[in-house]
Design a protein around this motif. Structure first.
Motif, PDB file in Angstrom:
ATOM      1  N   ALA A   1      -6.421   4.379  -7.731  1.00  0.00           N
ATOM      2  CA  ALA A   1      -5.410   3.657  -7.130  1.00  0.00           C
ATOM      3  C   ALA A   1      -4.048   4.396  -7.552  1.00  0.00           C
ATOM      4  O   ALA A   1      -3.855   5.390  -8.249  1.00  0.00           O
ATOM      5  CB  ALA A   1      -5.208   2.350  -7.715  1.00  0.00           C
ATOM      6  N   ASP A  31      -2.871   4.345   7.791  1.00  0.00           N
ATOM      7  CA  ASP A  31      -3.613   3.374   7.054  1.00  0.00           C
ATOM      8  C   ASP A  31      -5.053   3.860   6.772  1.00  0.00           C
ATOM      9  O   ASP A  31      -5.707   3.064   5.667  1.00  0.00           O
ATOM     10  CB  ASP A  31      -3.870   1.895   8.006  1.00  0.00           C
ATOM     11  N   THR A  32      -5.421   4.879   7.480  1.00  0.00           N
ATOM     12  CA  THR A  32      -6.822   5.288   6.990  1.00  0.00           C
ATOM     13  C   THR A  32      -7.177   6.587   6.478  1.00  0.00           C
ATOM     14  O   THR A  32      -8.159   7.114   5.989  1.00  0.00           O
ATOM     15  CB  THR A  32      -7.764   5.155   8.263  1.00  0.00           C
ATOM     16  N   VAL A  91      -7.091   9.808   3.757  1.00  0.00           N
ATOM     17  CA  VAL A  91      -7.686   9.766   2.302  1.00  0.00           C
ATOM     18  C   VAL A  91      -7.282  10.873   1.638  1.00  0.00           C
ATOM     19  O   VAL A  91      -7.274  12.097   2.522  1.00  0.00           O
ATOM     20  CB  VAL A  91      -9.440   9.684   2.110  1.00  0.00           C
ATOM     21  N   SER A 143      -8.689   9.254  -2.915  1.00  0.00           N
ATOM     22  CA  SER A 143      -7.527   8.121  -3.367  1.00  0.00           C
ATOM     23  C   SER A 143      -6.855   7.572  -1.993  1.00  0.00           C
ATOM     24  O   SER A 143      -7.149   8.196  -0.953  1.00  0.00           O
ATOM     25  CB  SER A 143      -6.605   9.041  -4.223  1.00  0.00           C
ATOM     26  N   VAL A 144      -6.178   6.863  -2.342  1.00  0.00           N
ATOM     27  CA  VAL A 144      -5.230   6.012  -1.265  1.00  0.00           C
ATOM     28  C   VAL A 144      -4.166   7.177  -1.277  1.00  0.00           C
ATOM     29  O   VAL A 144      -3.761   8.140  -1.999  1.00  0.00           O
ATOM     30  CB  VAL A 144      -4.683   4.825  -1.750  1.00  0.00           C
ATOM     31  N   ASP A 145      -3.876   7.134   0.034  1.00  0.00           N
ATOM     32  CA  ASP A 145      -2.607   7.970   0.593  1.00  0.00           C
ATOM     33  C   ASP A 145      -1.289   7.174   0.497  1.00  0.00           C
ATOM     34  O   ASP A 145      -0.387   7.458   1.462  1.00  0.00           O
ATOM     35  CB  ASP A 145      -3.061   8.760   1.706  1.00  0.00           C
ATOM     36  N   HIS A 146      -0.810   6.346  -0.436  1.00  0.00           N
ATOM     37  CA  HIS A 146       0.251   5.605  -0.451  1.00  0.00           C
ATOM     38  C   HIS A 146       0.556   5.384  -2.004  1.00  0.00           C
ATOM     39  O   HIS A 146       0.020   5.625  -2.881  1.00  0.00           O
ATOM     40  CB  HIS A 146       0.282   4.289   0.299  1.00  0.00           C
ATOM     41  N   ASN A 161      -6.377   1.002   3.249  1.00  0.00           N
ATOM     42  CA  ASN A 161      -6.372   2.488   2.757  1.00  0.00           C
ATOM     43  C   ASN A 161      -7.432   2.819   1.567  1.00  0.00           C
ATOM     44  O   ASN A 161      -8.176   3.707   1.603  1.00  0.00           O
ATOM     45  CB  ASN A 161      -4.966   2.964   2.138  1.00  0.00           C
ATOM     46  N   LEU A 162      -7.514   1.987   0.661  1.00  0.00           N
ATOM     47  CA  LEU A 162      -8.384   1.949  -0.366  1.00  0.00           C
ATOM     48  C   LEU A 162      -9.829   1.686  -0.061  1.00  0.00           C
ATOM     49  O   LEU A 162     -10.730   2.591  -0.574  1.00  0.00           O
ATOM     50  CB  LEU A 162      -8.198   0.911  -1.542  1.00  0.00           C
ATOM     51  N   SER A 185     -10.831   2.966   2.917  1.00  0.00           N
ATOM     52  CA  SER A 185     -11.169   4.351   3.451  1.00  0.00           C
ATOM     53  C   SER A 185     -11.454   5.258   2.368  1.00  0.00           C
ATOM     54  O   SER A 185     -12.383   6.241   2.263  1.00  0.00           O
ATOM     55  CB  SER A 185     -10.239   4.819   4.310  1.00  0.00           C
ATOM     56  N   ALA A 186     -10.582   5.105   1.236  1.00  0.00           N
ATOM     57  CA  ALA A 186     -10.925   6.036   0.049  1.00  0.00           C
ATOM     58  C   ALA A 186     -12.340   6.097  -0.412  1.00  0.00           C
ATOM     59  O   ALA A 186     -13.153   6.775  -0.938  1.00  0.00           O
ATOM     60  CB  ALA A 186      -9.840   5.943  -0.893  1.00  0.00           C
TER      61      ALA A 186
END
Length: 340
Positions: free
Chosen positions: A130, A289-290, A292, A304-307, A323-324, A326-327
């Motif tokens: 995260a 949103d998707t 990774v 990981s998330v990308d945000h 997004n999580l 997707s990760a």
């Protein structure tokens, strides 16, 4: 309860270990949302790494009836609920919601450190992180450029590479969290070759027989024969030629104003970007949103998330866990592909 078999096992008992991230941010909330949406079977294969009290608070905030089960190596594995490897906030420390603090930065670091130990000991397969806050991390005395540099240090890796993966476009970066001036200095044949090799190996492991890789140019129009800079001819072109002679399906340098479009249309499986924003902007524009974040070149697997930590909406019950999700799905793909 299930017996924990880790020594000599063909696969770790937990497929993923999810780190809490900065507890002042949205990490605890999106983790609880993602776990609540899992099947019971997937939940049993998931290990949370962080403070159980913070996870319980986040679960209560979103009204998710999660059974959080304390777990340590050697314990039996829970038949129901989700296991938590406890990394607790020290007594007397305060972590204000939605604000930078050294206490939060230290917690984020300690969660990643613990997750690395668990994966190295074969208790879990893939680390899923995260978001953390770099200013909080530095305030706590952990002077890393982010997760990628931290993980390289914790695992003893000589280098690591940041892959942004999406269904439409994927980019791998020659450099990431450095100034643009320093990024130009990192455009060397050696670094470009190492980046392409890491991306090629990853895609091969995921099942692509012959990955098609494009290398983006650095300067406008790849320098126009040296008019706008000579790095493309002097550094990138020789690297690409050496890779092609070694059997890689690689093209470049290709002007950055066209290469990402061509890749998004299916011409390439991966674009090697020369610096952070060159690769991040097109991927986030197409698949914010998707996308990774995947670390390559490490002795462990990590997605990981990308945000970021989104302090502005933290602890308000408004965070989106897409997004999580997707990760986590990418991590499961790595597990299924035998990459752990």
């Amino acid at each position: 309860m299930r017996e924990s078999h880790t020594e000599g096992a063909t696969a770790p008992p937990f497929a993923t270990a999810i780190t809490m991230g900065d507890p002042a941010g949205i990490g605890p909330e999106i983790i609880c949302r993602a776990v609540a949406a899992m099947t019971e079977e997937t939940r049993r294969q998931t290990l949370l790494v962080g403070d159980p009290a913070i996870f319980r608070r986040a679960a209560a905030m979103i009204e998710a009836p999660l059974a959080l089960i304390p777990w340590s190596p050697g314990d039996v594995l829970p038949d129901q609920g989700v296991a938590v490897a406890a990394v607790e906030v020290p007594a007397g420390s305060e972590i204000p919601d939605g604000r930078i603090s050294a206490a939060a930065g230290d917690m984020a670091f300690r969660c990643v450190e613990r997750a690395v130990q668990l994966v190295q000991a074969r208790h879990a397969g893939v680390i899923v992180t995260a978001p953390l806050n770099k200013a909080a991390l530095h305030a706590a005395g952990h002077d890393y450029d982010g997760h990628t540099g931290m993980l390289a240090s914790l695992t003893g890796a000589l280098s690591s590479f940041m892959l942004l993966a999406s269904e439409t476009l994927s980019t791998l970066h020659v450099s990431t969290h450095v100034s643009l001036r320093d990024a130009i200095d990192r455009v060397t044949p050696e670094r470009i070759i190492a980046t392409v090799e890491a991306g090629h190996a990853h895609l091969k492991a995921l099942g692509l027989a012959q990955p098609r890789i494009a290398v983006a140019g650095l300067n406008p129009h790849c320098g126009e024969g040296g008019i706008f800079g000579d790095e493309d001819e002097r550094c990138i072109a020789p690297a690409v030629e050496a890779l092609r002679e070694a059997g890689f399906d690689v093209q470049g340098p290709i002007s950055a104003d066209t290469v990402f479009y061509r890749a998004s249309r299916g011409e390439f499986d991966l674009v090697v970007a020369q610096y952070h924003d060159q690769g991040h902007i097109p991927v986030k524009l197409i698949a914010f949103d998707t996308t990774v974040n995947v670390s390559l070149g490490l002795p462990i697997q990590r997605t990981s998330v990308d945000h970021g930590t989104a302090f502005d909406i933290a602890w308000q019950g408004r965070a989106d866990a897409t997004n999580l999700g997707s990760a986590l799905a990418y991590a499961q793909r790595l597990v299924a592909g035998g990459m752990v």
